[in-house]
Structure formats: C-alpha cells, structure tokens
Design a protein around this motif. Structure first.
Motif, mmCIF file in Angstrom:
data_model
loop_
_atom_site.group_PDB
_atom_site.id
_atom_site.type_symbol
_atom_site.label_atom_id
_atom_site.label_comp_id
_atom_site.label_asym_id
_atom_site.label_seq_id
_atom_site.Cartn_x
_atom_site.Cartn_y
_atom_site.Cartn_z
ATOM 1 N N ASP A 47 0.845 -1.206 0.000
ATOM 2 C CA ASP A 47 0.000 0.000 0.000
ATOM 3 C C ASP A 47 0.880 1.256 0.000
ATOM 4 O O ASP A 47 0.580 2.236 -0.685
ATOM 5 C CB ASP A 47 -0.911 0.029 1.237
ATOM 6 N N ALA A 48 1.981 1.203 0.776
ATOM 7 C CA ALA A 48 2.889 2.364 0.814
ATOM 8 C C ALA A 48 3.554 2.574 -0.548
ATOM 9 O O ALA A 48 3.738 3.721 -0.998
ATOM 10 C CB ALA A 48 3.939 2.172 1.915
ATOM 11 N N THR A 50 2.240 2.049 -3.415
ATOM 12 C CA THR A 50 1.294 2.656 -4.360
ATOM 13 C C THR A 50 1.186 4.182 -4.178
ATOM 14 O O THR A 50 0.649 4.865 -5.032
ATOM 15 C CB THR A 50 -0.122 2.043 -4.243
ATOM 16 N N GLU A 51 1.697 4.686 -3.043
ATOM 17 C CA GLU A 51 1.636 6.135 -2.801
ATOM 18 C C GLU A 51 2.963 6.831 -3.097
ATOM 19 O O GLU A 51 3.078 8.042 -2.921
ATOM 20 C CB GLU A 51 1.286 6.375 -1.329
ATOM 21 N N THR A 58 -0.409 3.171 -9.925
ATOM 22 C CA THR A 58 -1.675 3.268 -9.189
ATOM 23 C C THR A 58 -2.383 4.590 -9.464
ATOM 24 O O THR A 58 -3.565 4.608 -9.828
ATOM 25 C CB THR A 58 -1.416 3.097 -7.675
ATOM 26 N N ARG A 59 -1.668 5.695 -9.306
ATOM 27 C CA ARG A 59 -2.366 6.987 -9.493
ATOM 28 C C ARG A 59 -2.769 7.182 -10.958
ATOM 29 O O ARG A 59 -3.796 7.798 -11.251
ATOM 30 C CB ARG A 59 -1.527 8.161 -8.965
ATOM 31 N N SER A 90 -9.645 -1.821 -2.492
ATOM 32 C CA SER A 90 -8.978 -0.610 -2.974
ATOM 33 C C SER A 90 -9.979 0.468 -3.403
ATOM 34 O O SER A 90 -11.161 0.211 -3.644
ATOM 35 C CB SER A 90 -8.049 -0.947 -4.130
#
Ligand code: AVI
Length: 320
Positions: A47-48, A50-51, A58-59, A90
């Motif tokens: 998850d981290a 993807t940011e 992801t974005r 998600s």
C-alpha cells in the motif's frame, strides 16, 4: 436500504508454503513465489508503494478510471454482475462501482479474513448493492456459485497484476476468467505499458527504500513462518528492467558466501548469487491485444493517460 451480503466458501486448499519455498530455493537459479510477499506487513508495504512518487501505476490507473468510468459503464452495461478476482478493498473498485452501478458485486479471494474485511467496508458505502463474496483460489479453476444469472457479466482486474504472471500463465488466467463468466462477458483490465527504462527502474527502486523493504520482507516472513535464519542484512534488493524480456525483475542478492537453514535443510549462497522474487511484465497496447486474442478475447476499447504510461482495456470474451 442496506447492502445485501452473501458469502460462499469454496474451501480453497491451503498452499503448501514450506514445499514451495524449499522447491524454489533448491533450483539452480533460486526463486521464491511472489504471492508470499503479502503477509500483513507485506500488504502494508505494498500500500505504501502505491503512494510513492516514483510508483506511477496506481495513481495513473485511478486517473483513467475517474476520467473514463462512464464510458466503461456504457460498454459493460448497468445492472451487471461484476466479478473481481482478488481483494476489493482498494479505492479503484469504489470508483468502478460508482460508475457501473452493477446489480451484484462478487469479489473472489483466497483469504477469508481479507475478503470479509473488505466487503464489510464496501457494504457500508454501497447501500443498494448486492455483494456476494466468494472464498476461492482464482489462480485455479473454479465455478461461480449457482444462482448468479441474468444480465451482463464483467470482471475487473486492475493494477497490472496480470504483469506478475509470465505471458503464458497470463494467457491461461485470461482464458479461465473468460470461461468462468462466459461468452459475451467483458473484462476490464489494467496493464502497465512499456516505457523508458529509467522511469521503470525508478518505480521499483524508490528513494525511500520501501520497495526494498517489501522485497526483503519475504525473507522475514520465511524466517517467522518456516523457522529459517535468513540474515536480512546479508541480502540486498535489486530491481531492473530486462528489455529483451519486457519485464522488471526483482531479486534478493546475497552479499556474501553464506548458508541459511530452513526447517532442518541448509541452503548455500555464493556472494552475488540471487533469489529471483518477482517479474512484472510490461506490454505495448498491441502486445497485450495479441495476448488477449490468444486467450479468446476481442479488444473493444482501450484508455490510456496523456503520457501513455498505463492502459485500461475493455475486452469481450468469445467471437462475434
Ligand atoms: C502487484 N503488482 C502489480 C506490483 C507490480 O508493480 O508488479 C507489485 C510490486 N512489486 C514491486 N513494486 C510493486
């Protein structure tokens, strides 16, 4: 009104992690299956990832879903049965549920715990949706629970997870989903695109070292669950774009000659020897259409972002 929740447990047989890890480490070129990345900590690290600023997929995919969700709904049709192989926690599935307004949402996941957690949170947000969670291993053949008939059928497979299969396995997976949902069903699938190697390399070698932690966490998990003694400091993360294979390869490279014991077995590593932990294949739009065609799909539509970093495809299964 509140969401209607149904649960079908197809009792997927538990994976034999010990046998798979030992088999992988016994190969001439050592490897470990990437599915074992995702323990609790591994899922948090993913998850981290993807940011991260470097991890564009992801974005970029979210941007495509936000911009084109209405067109996706026009192709799939409203009131459909929407099947999602993998977790439904998600933000992406929320976007698609808002756009498609399916009659039934059916997440399929091997982890009961994960499945129930994610549907509970979706049910709070989507009042009028019927959610039918299915505990099954979607990487093996299974049948959809009976009684889910009627209108249009579609599957959603975002995130370029298809890239973590080699192309032959990817084709088999696409075919299995098509056969599961039937002729005329649609597949909305996110696929990362081939691009400049420097951008790909940066996405898997982030400056904060989150991807390195994610990779090394596999050894931490093997230590904990299989009574092994990997020295986490003695392996370094390596990820690079292999342009002839069109894939990012992730490895854990031994920084010294060393031995590791795992439940009574010993494995030797030479300095510089690698454990291959993951492939992430990248496709051109045409290359992916060719793969989908071999799996029995026709390409209906593809959406990309303005920089052609990522693609979302709408495919239709079966001829005619
Ligand atoms: C889940 N999968 C699509 C990710 C990818 O990009 O192949 C996994 C990942 N590995 C390292 N970073 C992200």
């Amino acid at each position: 009104m509140s969401a209607r929740l149904l649960f079908t447990d197809l009792h997927p047989p538990p994976a034999d992690m010990r046998a798979e890890i030992i088999a992988g480490l016994s190969r001439l070129r050592k490897q470990l299956p990437p599915k074992y990345f995702y323990d609790r900590r591994g899922s948090q690290l993913f998850d981290a990832i993807t940011e991260l600023p470097e991890y564009y997929p992801t974005r970029t995919e979210i941007g495509i879903l936000e911009r084109h969700g209405g067109e996706m709904a026009d192709l799939v049709g409203r009131e459909a049965l929407l099947v999602e192989p993998g977790s439904g926690s998600s933000y992406k599935i929320r976007l698609l549920l808002q756009a498609l307004k399916p009659a039934v949402y059916m997440p399929v996941d091997i982890s009961r715990e994960h499945l129930l957690e994610s549907v509970a949170s979706l049910a709070e947000s989507f009042d009028e949706l019927e959610i039918h969670a299915v505990c099954a291993d979607y990487s093996a053949p299974f049948a959809l629970p009976l009684g889910v008939n009627g209108g249009a059928r579609a599957a959603f497979f975002p995130g370029s997870s298809i890239g973590n299969f080699d192309p032959d396995r990817g084709r088999q997976f696409l075919e299995r989903i098509g056969n599961l949902l039937g002729t005329g069903s649609r597949l909305l699938i996110g696929v990362d695109l081939i691009k400049d190697a420097s951008m790909l390399n940066a996405a898997y070698n982030d400056a904060r070292g989150v991807t390195a932690d994610f990779n090394t966490n596999l050894l931490r998990r093997v230590n904990r669950e299989l009574d092994a003694d990997f020295d986490l400091e003695a392996f370094r993360h390596e990820a690079y774009y292999n342009s002839s294979e069109k894939r990012i390869e992730m490895h854990l490279v031994s920084i010294a000659d060393q031995q590791v014991s795992l439940g009574g077995k010993r494995f030797s590593f030479r300095a510089g020897e690698s454990i291959h932990t993951e492939n992430s294949y990248k496709y051109s739009v045409d290359g992916f259409h060719a793969l989908a065609g071999e799996a029995g799909y026709q390409a209906e539509r593809v959406w990309t972002d303005a920089d052609d970093l990522f693609s979302v495809h709408c495919l239709r299964f079966g001829s005619g």
